[in-house]
Design a protein around this motif. Structure first.
Motif, PDB file in Angstrom:
ATOM      1  N   LEU A 108       1.783  13.165  -8.305  1.00  0.00           N
ATOM      2  CA  LEU A 108       1.296  12.015  -9.065  1.00  0.00           C
ATOM      3  C   LEU A 108       2.442  11.302  -9.776  1.00  0.00           C
ATOM      4  N   GLU A 109       3.410  12.062 -10.242  1.00  0.00           N
ATOM      5  CA  GLU A 109       4.537  11.471 -10.953  1.00  0.00           C
ATOM      6  C   GLU A 109       5.249  10.441 -10.093  1.00  0.00           C
ATOM      7  N   ALA A 110       5.358  10.713  -8.779  1.00  0.00           N
ATOM      8  CA  ALA A 110       6.047   9.788  -7.887  1.00  0.00           C
ATOM      9  C   ALA A 110       5.264   8.492  -7.694  1.00  0.00           C
ATOM     10  N   ILE A 111       3.971   8.543  -7.894  1.00  0.00           N
ATOM     11  CA  ILE A 111       3.152   7.337  -7.744  1.00  0.00           C
ATOM     12  C   ILE A 111       3.160   6.506  -9.017  1.00  0.00           C
ATOM     13  N   LEU A 112       3.257   7.178 -10.158  1.00  0.00           N
ATOM     14  CA  LEU A 112       3.080   6.515 -11.447  1.00  0.00           C
ATOM     15  C   LEU A 112       4.384   6.164 -12.143  1.00  0.00           C
ATOM     16  N   ASP A 113       5.555   6.440 -11.523  1.00  0.00           N
ATOM     17  CA  ASP A 113       6.824   6.248 -12.227  1.00  0.00           C
ATOM     18  C   ASP A 113       7.419   4.854 -12.068  1.00  0.00           C
ATOM     19  N   GLY A 114       6.675   3.932 -11.473  1.00  0.00           N
ATOM     20  CA  GLY A 114       7.142   2.555 -11.369  1.00  0.00           C
ATOM     21  C   GLY A 114       7.625   2.140  -9.996  1.00  0.00           C
ATOM     22  N   ARG A 115       7.761   3.066  -9.058  1.00  0.00           N
ATOM     23  CA  ARG A 115       8.164   2.682  -7.704  1.00  0.00           C
ATOM     24  C   ARG A 115       7.023   1.948  -6.997  1.00  0.00           C
ATOM     25  N   ASP A 116       7.313   1.333  -5.871  1.00  0.00           N
ATOM     26  CA  ASP A 116       6.313   0.525  -5.165  1.00  0.00           C
ATOM     27  C   ASP A 116       5.435   1.376  -4.259  1.00  0.00           C
ATOM     28  N   ALA A 117       4.649   2.284  -4.858  1.00  0.00           N
ATOM     29  CA  ALA A 117       3.682   3.075  -4.089  1.00  0.00           C
ATOM     30  C   ALA A 117       2.531   2.156  -3.699  1.00  0.00           C
ATOM     31  N   LEU A 118       2.241   2.095  -2.399  1.00  0.00           N
ATOM     32  CA  LEU A 118       1.272   1.124  -1.886  1.00  0.00           C
ATOM     33  C   LEU A 118       0.181   1.777  -1.057  1.00  0.00           C
ATOM     34  N   LEU A 119      -0.960   1.108  -1.024  1.00  0.00           N
ATOM     35  CA  LEU A 119      -1.937   1.292   0.044  1.00  0.00           C
ATOM     36  C   LEU A 119      -1.687   0.133   1.000  1.00  0.00           C
ATOM     37  N   ALA A 120      -0.894   0.401   2.029  1.00  0.00           N
ATOM     38  CA  ALA A 120      -0.422  -0.664   2.910  1.00  0.00           C
ATOM     39  C   ALA A 120      -1.516  -1.099   3.877  1.00  0.00           C
ATOM     40  N   VAL A 121      -1.639  -2.417   4.052  1.00  0.00           N
ATOM     41  CA  VAL A 121      -2.603  -2.982   4.994  1.00  0.00           C
ATOM     42  C   VAL A 121      -1.917  -3.808   6.077  1.00  0.00           C
ATOM     43  N   ALA A 122      -0.641  -4.092   5.900  1.00  0.00           N
ATOM     44  CA  ALA A 122       0.088  -4.907   6.885  1.00  0.00           C
ATOM     45  C   ALA A 122       1.508  -4.399   7.019  1.00  0.00           C
ATOM     46  N   MET A 123       2.088  -4.664   8.196  1.00  0.00           N
ATOM     47  CA  MET A 123       3.427  -4.183   8.533  1.00  0.00           C
ATOM     48  C   MET A 123       4.153  -5.294   9.275  1.00  0.00           C
ATOM     49  N   ASN A 124       5.236  -5.754   8.700  1.00  0.00           N
ATOM     50  CA  ASN A 124       6.013  -6.839   9.315  1.00  0.00           C
ATOM     51  C   ASN A 124       5.162  -8.060   9.622  1.00  0.00           C
ATOM     52  N   GLY A 125       4.299  -8.407   8.663  1.00  0.00           N
ATOM     53  CA  GLY A 125       3.545  -9.651   8.764  1.00  0.00           C
ATOM     54  C   GLY A 125       2.280  -9.617   9.577  1.00  0.00           C
ATOM     55  N   GLU A 126       1.855  -8.447  10.043  1.00  0.00           N
ATOM     56  CA  GLU A 126       0.611  -8.358  10.793  1.00  0.00           C
ATOM     57  C   GLU A 126      -0.168  -7.127  10.335  1.00  0.00           C
ATOM     58  N   PRO A 127      -1.498  -7.104  10.584  1.00  0.00           N
ATOM     59  CA  PRO A 127      -2.261  -5.912  10.196  1.00  0.00           C
ATOM     60  C   PRO A 127      -1.618  -4.661  10.768  1.00  0.00           C
ATOM     61  N   LEU A 128      -1.744  -3.548  10.055  1.00  0.00           N
ATOM     62  CA  LEU A 128      -1.141  -2.312  10.525  1.00  0.00           C
ATOM     63  C   LEU A 128      -1.469  -2.069  11.995  1.00  0.00           C
ATOM     64  N   PRO A 129      -0.500  -1.727  12.812  1.00  0.00           N
ATOM     65  CA  PRO A 129      -0.818  -1.302  14.179  1.00  0.00           C
ATOM     66  C   PRO A 129      -1.705  -0.055  14.139  1.00  0.00           C
ATOM     67  N   LEU A 130      -2.529   0.123  15.163  1.00  0.00           N
ATOM     68  CA  LEU A 130      -3.442   1.272  15.189  1.00  0.00           C
ATOM     69  C   LEU A 130      -2.679   2.577  15.039  1.00  0.00           C
ATOM     70  N   GLU A 131      -1.555   2.707  15.761  1.00  0.00           N
ATOM     71  CA  GLU A 131      -0.825   3.973  15.735  1.00  0.00           C
ATOM     72  C   GLU A 131      -0.085   4.197  14.429  1.00  0.00           C
ATOM     73  N   HIS A 132      -0.009   3.177  13.587  1.00  0.00           N
ATOM     74  CA  HIS A 132       0.664   3.330  12.295  1.00  0.00           C
ATOM     75  C   HIS A 132      -0.306   3.308  11.124  1.00  0.00           C
ATOM     76  N   GLY A 133      -1.595   3.558  11.413  1.00  0.00           N
ATOM     77  CA  GLY A 133      -2.526   3.834  10.325  1.00  0.00           C
ATOM     78  C   GLY A 133      -3.614   2.837  10.044  1.00  0.00           C
ATOM     79  N   PHE A 134      -3.836   1.850  10.913  1.00  0.00           N
ATOM     80  CA  PHE A 134      -4.886   0.860  10.666  1.00  0.00           C
ATOM     81  C   PHE A 134      -6.217   1.541  10.328  1.00  0.00           C
ATOM     82  N   PRO A 135      -6.934   1.068   9.284  1.00  0.00           N
ATOM     83  CA  PRO A 135      -6.671  -0.170   8.542  1.00  0.00           C
ATOM     84  C   PRO A 135      -5.795   0.002   7.301  1.00  0.00           C
ATOM     85  N   VAL A 136      -5.687   1.228   6.763  1.00  0.00           N
ATOM     86  CA  VAL A 136      -4.948   1.433   5.511  1.00  0.00           C
ATOM     87  C   VAL A 136      -4.157   2.728   5.596  1.00  0.00           C
ATOM     88  N   ARG A 137      -2.921   2.688   5.137  1.00  0.00           N
ATOM     89  CA  ARG A 137      -2.121   3.900   5.016  1.00  0.00           C
ATOM     90  C   ARG A 137      -1.472   3.926   3.632  1.00  0.00           C
TER      91      ARG A 137
END
Length: 507
Positions: free
Chosen positions: A326-355
């Motif tokens: 939890l400390e790594a999520i709350l210490d100010g770094r950019d911890a994300l629930l990513a929905v897009a990768m390089n300008g497009e929705p996450l590819p299926l093999e990289h975790g679509f819809p959310v990683r």
């Protein structure tokens, strides 16, 4: 001829069994395909040295290699089964029942399994049994009228029966593939998703982030080239219309979000380098992408974390669990629930819809793909998947560097040779890279711009090469002043260490 008939019995019976099972799995749950289920069990039960060997030998093709192995084993077993069936019908039936039992056990062992998941195995075994009896009867004997002497059915009858079984096996497998493609919910959903512009876009990259040397990895890794290391033998197909993300555990206000709920929040865009703990020294399992997502820390704070908690356990749709400090999520770094990768929705093999994506941590503790739930807990209270198998519970990325060019055993002409590559130490950043030729002194390489400590940095060194065979080494120093160690260590249990080197011939 008898041996050939036994082979045909086994192979065709197995083909019908697997074809029907594949078709039914496509209708109820592709992950319940018995071959995939057995393969997943093999992944889970494989000792760590075997897994390391598979990744080291086959790389990102390790899943293909595993499935080829499973099918090869099935083919050999089918031949033996056919021979046994030709001797005693009950031997073949018992063998087929044993294989069905293994398939049922494998299907039910999946963390998300239900009783429906055994239908492909049962349907395949039922139809396969019928096919075995029919083909075995055609390959067997019938009494000659008026005589005690038996005779074999003629070759035409046997071949006709075998051809019918082969057509059945091929048709069911082909229809299963077609049904699977049509029911690919993830592909359909992804095609319809529109990611809104981020409220906080990533700043433009400086012009000096790339050294401009042929052979060096692109600063931003294209999606098609981004490494993939996970245990999913088939890419999960998730429909965003029915997908839900839950947050529970030791929080005051448990929450559930839809995909649209996440998109309605302020999205941020960040350039982040991600790497896998399985990476050997100088390995390829690292890449940088421009990620868009929802900041994770505010979601947790809104839910109200109870005192004494130190781990967030995320779970993917296929049951994988990943534990993040939890400390790594709350210490100010950019911890994300990513929905897009390089300008497009996450590819299926990289975790679509959310990683999940937590900079500075190896993927197995901070980058859960196909995310579906999160639970606040403690490290004492729960061991996630990889920790159960001996990997470290907390795994910050280690300082590392790699020579991209010249490649191993390359040949160059006497004179100037550009040595170049990448270095990384996420959350700390790289402040220096040094190159050594043979056993000579360490020389400073030129660093490209490093706009963020969460990104790798490219580097170059101009070498006035002399004739002969030479060993080139590289090492990096991070912003804490620590230089990477030359002590060689395997990736298990918390990441590889050592200096990357390559051999070059100068003529």
């Amino acid at each position: 001829m008898t041996a050939a008939r036994g082979l045909v019995i086994g192979v065709l019976s197995a083909g019908v069994t697997l074809g029907v099972a594949h078709l039914v799995a496509a209708l109820v749950d592709p992950a319940a395909d018995p071959v995939l289920a057995v393969g997943s069990v093999a992944v889970d039960l494989a000792p760590q040295p075997v897994k390391a060997f598979a990744i080291r030998t086959f790389g990102t093709n390790d899943k293909i290699a595993l499935l080829v192995g499973v099918y090869t084993l099935l083919a050999l077993s089918a031949v033996l089964l056919g021979a046994a069936t030709l001797r005693r019908r009950r031997y073949g039936l018992a063998g087929l029942a044993a294989f069905a039992a293994v398939g049922v056990a494998a299907a039910l062992s999946r963390p998300t399994a239900t009783l429906v998941d055994v239908l492909p195995v049962l349907a395949g075994a039922g139809i396969g049994t019928a096919a075995m009896l029919v083909v075995a009867r055609a390959a067997g004997t019938v009494p000659v009228p008026g005589s005690d002497r038996p005779r074999l059915l003629n070759r035409r009858q046997f071949l006709a029966t075998a051809a019918g079984a082969a057509v059945t096996a091929g048709a069911t497998a082909t229809i299963g593939q077609a049904v699977g493609r049509r029911s690919a919910a993830g592909a359909r959903s992804r095609a319809a998703v529109r990611i809104p512009p981020p409220a906080r876009p990533a700043p433009p990259l400086p012009g000096g982030v790339a050294v401009g040397v042929d052979g060096v990895s692109a600063f931003l890794t294209p999606n098609r080239d981004f490494y993939r290391v996970d245990t999913a033998l088939t890419v999960p197909q998730v429909d965003v219309e029915t997908w839900r993300l839950t947050l529970a555990g030791a929080v005051e206000r448990p929450r559930t979000w839809t995909f649209d709920d996440l998109l309605a929040r302020d999205l941020v865009e960040r350039d982040i380098t991600l790497n896998c703990v399985s990476n050997e020294v100088g390995g390829p399992y690292i890449g940088t992408a421009r990620w868009t997502g929802v900041p994770l820390a505010p979601l947790l704070r809104e839910a109200g974390i109870r005192a004494g908690q130190n781990q967030l356990v995320s779970r993917s749709v296929e049951g994988m669990t990943i534990g993040t400090p939890l400390e790594a999520i709350l210490d100010g770094r950019d911890a994300l629930l990513a929905v897009a990768m390089n300008g497009e929705p996450l590819p299926l093999e990289h975790g679509f819809p959310v990683r999940m994506l937590v900079p500075g941590l190896y993927g197995y503790v901070g980058a859960c793909k196909w995310l579906t739930s999160m639970r606040v807990t403690t490290f004492d209270g729960f061991d996630p998947y990889w920790v159960q198998r001996g990997w470290a519970a907390e795994a910050p990325v280690k300082t590392a560097s790699r020579i991209d060019t010249p490649k191993p055993f390359a040949q160059r002409r006497v004179g100037p040779v550009m040595i170049a590559g990448v270095a990384w130490a996420q959350r700390r950043g790289i402040t220096a890279v040094e190159v050594q030729i043979d056993d000579g002194p360490w020389r400073q390489a030129r660093l490209a711009d490093g706009p963020s400590p969460d990104l790798w940095r490219q580097w170059t060194y101009r070498w006035d090469a002399t004739s002969g065979s030479h060993t080139v080494r590289v090492r990096a120093t991070d912003a804490t002043g620590a230089t990477q160690t030359d002590e060689r260590a395997a990736p298990f249990p918390d990441g590889a260490t050592g200096w990357h080197s390559t051999t070059v011939t100068i003529t």
